[in-house]
Enzyme design. Structure first.
Site, short mmCIF file in Angstrom:
data_model
loop_
_atom_site.label_atom_id
_atom_site.label_comp_id
_atom_site.label_asym_id
_atom_site.label_seq_id
_atom_site.Cartn_x
_atom_site.Cartn_y
_atom_site.Cartn_z
N GLY A 183 0.83 -1.21 0.00
CA GLY A 183 0.00 0.00 0.00
C GLY A 183 0.86 1.25 0.00
N ARG A 184 0.34 2.30 0.62
CA ARG A 184 1.05 3.58 0.63
C ARG A 184 2.44 3.45 1.24
NH1 ARG A 184 -4.63 5.47 2.24
NH2 ARG A 184 -4.08 4.17 4.02
N ILE A 185 2.52 2.78 2.40
CA ILE A 185 3.83 2.67 3.06
C ILE A 185 4.66 1.55 2.44
CG2 ILE A 185 5.01 2.29 5.27
CD1 ILE A 185 2.42 3.30 6.66
N ARG A 189 -3.88 -8.89 -0.92
CA ARG A 189 -5.00 -9.67 -1.47
C ARG A 189 -5.11 -9.48 -2.98
NH1 ARG A 189 -9.18 -7.28 2.65
NH2 ARG A 189 -7.96 -5.52 1.90
N ARG A 208 0.86 -3.77 12.86
CA ARG A 208 0.21 -3.85 14.16
C ARG A 208 0.62 -5.17 14.79
NH1 ARG A 208 -0.52 0.84 14.04
NH2 ARG A 208 -2.48 2.00 13.98
N ASP A 246 8.31 -3.06 15.81
CA ASP A 246 7.92 -1.73 16.30
C ASP A 246 6.59 -1.79 17.01
OD1 ASP A 246 8.18 1.10 16.53
OD2 ASP A 246 6.75 1.35 14.89
N GLU A 288 0.41 -3.60 23.55
CA GLU A 288 1.28 -2.46 23.89
C GLU A 288 0.72 -1.72 25.09
OE1 GLU A 288 1.60 -0.10 20.35
OE2 GLU A 288 2.35 -1.78 19.18
N HIS A 333 6.89 1.36 19.30
CA HIS A 333 5.90 1.92 18.36
C HIS A 333 6.25 3.37 17.97
CE1 HIS A 333 1.52 1.39 16.87
NE2 HIS A 333 2.20 2.21 16.09
N GLY A 393 7.11 4.31 14.68
CA GLY A 393 7.13 4.46 13.22
C GLY A 393 6.90 5.89 12.75
#
Ligand code: NAP
Length: 312
Positions: A152-154, A174, A231, A255, A260, A278, A280
Site C-alpha cells: 500500500g502507501r507505506i 489480497r 500492528r 515496532d 502495547e 511503536h 514508526g
C-alpha cells in the site's frame, strides 16, 4: 460558541493549543475521573479526536448523542469501532500519506539493525566487552530478497527504499498492484519461503489477525528476519517467540506488539531481536503533519467543507 471536541487519547507531538484555538477540548485521558467528565460533557460533544493506537468503543460512540465526526490521528484505525460510527452515519477521518516516509525509514532502520547488529554492537561496547573480543559476525543486507506484506502507501515506499539497496523485491497483498514492478505472491507462505526479510505493513484488525502465523514464520526460516511495523495483532506473537527460541527464525525487529506497551518478556534477552516502542511515525515533522491533518479534518467538517481524508 466553539464546537466541543472530546480528546480520547494523548499523542506525543499533538498540538493541543492549535486544536483549542478552534474547539473547546475535553481531554478524557487527563480526567481524574473520566466517568464524571463524560457524564458532564457527553450531551454537548460534537467531535472526537482519537489516535491510531487507542480504542474508541461502540459504547462510547453511543454515549455521545450529538457526535458528528471522529478524527483519528494515525493512518491505522483498527481500534475504532467503525461499524458503530457508520450506523450513526458519523464520518471517520485518518492521516494517510503524511507518515509514509518516516514509517518506511524506520522499517529500513529496523531491517538493517536486525541484520547488522547495530544495537547489539552498542550493547557490546557499553558493557565493556570489546577489549575481550568482537561481537559475532552479522548478515549482509544489500542484494538480499525482500518480501513486503502489504504493497500500500507505506509498503511501496519501503520497496523503493530497498531498491536503493539492490534488493530483489516481491510482495503479498489480497490483490496484485498494477503499477509496481515487483513480483506478486498470492500466498504469503510462498513469499516467506523466497525471502530473506519479511516486512509487514498491512492494517490491523480482525481480518489480518495472525496473518503471519507459525507456518509463515517457519517458511522465512533460520536465516530469515521478520520486521513488523504494522500492528502487533498481525503476527502470532506466541509462535514468534517459539520459533525464535527454537532457532527456526533468524531474527526479528518489531515496532508493534499485541498488547502495547507490554512486550513479551521472553523477547527481552534475545540478542537477535530488536525492540522499538511503536515509533514508526514518531518524528517531530511527521507528528506535526499528522496533527495538522487531524485538526484540518475537524475544521473542514465544522465549516461545512468536504473532509480531507475520510476513510473509505
Ligand atoms: P494501505 O495503503 O491501506 O495499504 C495496506 C496494504 O495492505 C494494501 O496493499 C492492502 O492490499 C494490504 N492488505 C490489506 N488487508 C490485507 C490482508 N487481509 N491480507 C493481505 N494484505 C492485505 O495502508 P498504509 O497507509 O500503507 O498503512 C498500513 C498499516 O501500517 C496501517 O494500517 C497501520 O496499521 C500501520 N502503520 C504503523 C505505523 C507505526 O507507527 N508502526 C505507522 C503508520 C501505519 P489489498 O487490499 O490488495 O489486500
Amino acid at each position: 460558541m466553539k464546537p466541543e471536541v472530546l480528546s480520547v487519547a494523548d499523542f506525543s507531538g499533538f498540538d493541543f493549543p492549535l486544536m483549542e484555538s478552534h474547539f473547546t477540548v475535553h481531554k478524557l485521558w487527563q480526567a481524574a475521573d473520566p466517568e464524571t467528565l463524560l457524564a458532564e460533557v457527553a450531551p454537548r460533544v460534537r467531535g472526537m479526536q482519537a489516535t491510531g493506537t487507542g480504542t474508541v468503543a461502540g459504547t462510547l460512540i453511543e454515549r455521545l448523542p450529538k457526535l458528528e465526526i471522529i478524527a483519528c490521528c494515525g493512518v491505522g484505525y483498527d481500534g475504532i469501532d467503525v461499524a458503530a460510527a457508520r450506523r450513526r452515519k458519523i464520518p471517520v477521518t485518518n492521516t494517510p500519506d503524511v507518515l509514509n516516509d518516516c514509517v518506511a525509514d524506520l522499517a529500513m532502520g529496523l531491517l538493517i539493525d536486525a541484520s547488522r547488529g547495530i544495537v547489539r554492537g552498542d550493547r557490546h561496547v557499553r558493557a565493556g566487552k570489546w577489549p575481550q573480543g568482537e561481537p559475532p559476525l552479522a548478515a549482509r543486507v544489500s542484494g538480499k530478497r525482500l518480501g513486503v506484506v502489504g504493497m500500500g502507501r507505506i509498503g511501496r515506499i519501503i520497496a523503493r527504499r530497498a531498491s536503493g539497496f539492490d534488493m530483489q523485491i516481491a510482495y503479498h497483498a489480497r490483490h496484485r498492484v498494477a503499477d509496481v514492478p515487483f513480483t506478486y505472491r498470492a500466498e504469503l507462505v510462498d513469499l516467506a519461503k523466497d525471502s530473506d526479510y519479511l516486512v509487514v505493513v498491512v492494517p490491523g484488525g480482525k481480518e489480518t489477525r495472525h496473518l503471519v502465523n507459525e507456518a509463515v514464520i517457519r517458511a522465512l526460516g533460520p536465516q530469515g528476519i521478520l520486521v513488523n511495523v504494522a500492528r502487533g495483532t498481525v503476527v502470532d506473537e506466541a509462535a514468534l517467540v517459539k520459533c525464535l527460541r527454537e532457532g527456526a527464525l533468524g531474527g526479528a525487529a518489531l515496532d508493534v506488539f499485541d498488547k502495547e506497551p507490554r512486550v513479551p518478556e521472553a523477547l527481552w534477552p534475545m540478542d537477535n531481536v530488536v525492540l522499538a516502542p511503536h515509533i514508526g511515525s514518531a518524528t517531530r515533522e511527521t507528528r506535526a503533519a499528522m496533527c495538522k491533518l487531524t485538526i484540518d479534518n475537524l475544521v473542514a467538517h465544522f465549516s461545512g467543507k468536504p473532509l480531507l481524508t475520510p476513510i473509505g
